[in-house]
Design an enzyme around this catalytic site. Sequence first.
Site, mmCIF file in Angstrom:
data_model
loop_
_atom_site.group_PDB
_atom_site.id
_atom_site.type_symbol
_atom_site.label_atom_id
_atom_site.label_comp_id
_atom_site.label_asym_id
_atom_site.label_seq_id
_atom_site.Cartn_x
_atom_site.Cartn_y
_atom_site.Cartn_z
ATOM 1 N N ASP A 161 41.824 35.627 43.408
ATOM 2 C CA ASP A 161 41.305 36.461 44.500
ATOM 3 C C ASP A 161 40.473 37.605 43.962
ATOM 4 O OD1 ASP A 161 43.736 37.560 43.448
ATOM 5 O OD2 ASP A 161 43.809 38.949 45.129
ATOM 6 N N GLU B 56 46.551 38.904 44.184
ATOM 7 C CA GLU B 56 46.898 39.891 43.170
ATOM 8 C C GLU B 56 46.369 41.273 43.524
ATOM 9 O OE1 GLU B 56 46.367 42.340 39.517
ATOM 10 O OE2 GLU B 56 44.826 41.594 40.887
#
Length: 356
Positions: free
Chosen positions: A74, A129
């Site tokens: 991400d 994350e």
Amino acid sequence: MDQPTLDLSVDAAALTAQLVDFRSESGDEKALADAIESELRMLPHLTVDRDGNAIVARTDLGRTERVLLAGHIDTVPIAHNVPSRLDAHGVLWGCGTSDMKSGVAVQLRVAATVPEPNRDLTFVFYDNEEVAAELNGLKRLAENHPDWLTADFAVLLEPTDTKVEGGCQGTLRARVETTGRRAHSARSWLGENAIHKAAPVLARLAAYEPRNVDIDGLTYREGLNAVMVDGGHAGNVIPDSCAVTVNFRFAPDRSEEEALAHVQEVFEGYTVVLTDSAPGALPGLSDPAAAAFVEAIGTEPAPKYGWTDVARFSGLGVPAVNYGPGDPKLAHTREEHVATAAVLEAENKLRAWLTS
């Protein structure tokens, strides 16, 4: 815009560009996770599993040692910096180039081009994350499938400028609170100003002398700082409450409990309310697998200033280091970029380590 594709036959620099062209802001990683899973399932030497938008692939060659390579897929919200752009100087621009799609590209290239490594390998590609810790895909994997993360050593391919960074600091935030008595500011002698009572809190912070701690030959610098002051009700009211939020970045030789006890000691006499904390991770460079990795990379290791998911591996009993292309100072910026030469260097060094 056409849907981007992945081609694991290109080098890691070109693959980074392909990964950047997949929009994968936190919570919106499915398209990229689908593409990664599809490519990995075509590699006969890997067993592939999936939990949500986290993909785990493993070799099973019966080697005496297992190494885990991990990276999050991400990014922070895109800031008009997608699709990727390669300039004439070999610099690739775009969201995630440094943090950390170049590291993910290196993982994917190793997965595709090292079918018989000298150590068994586990590749972890995880989601979320960049947002709240409770959403972190690696945390979810550790809770749902801890056996998938079993390893002797782990490398988190966060950007480190292709240097090995050992462990990470722990972090703690707490509110140091004061109370007073509310009154009209025209008759201030009738009240007690809670903001004024916070002055000694700031004085203790200004006088605070942080530790420098040597662990495995690395020096971790601690820091205790005010990051926010909250108090006041109106322009004509003596405030009856105030809170100074402090952030303690502590060396990994302290536990979270020890770190909180230290903050409470510094602010003895005040109410200290813990708001969040995360443990540090010891560098573990004395571990034979870590020492072999440092030797293979050929750079002087450094401490990690900041918190990374190596702490999760430490919690699982797996020694871990940070190593990846990209400048961490560029993470989350509109000008995020990575030198393609650094991406290729990381790819080549990891491949050499796993095949020599």
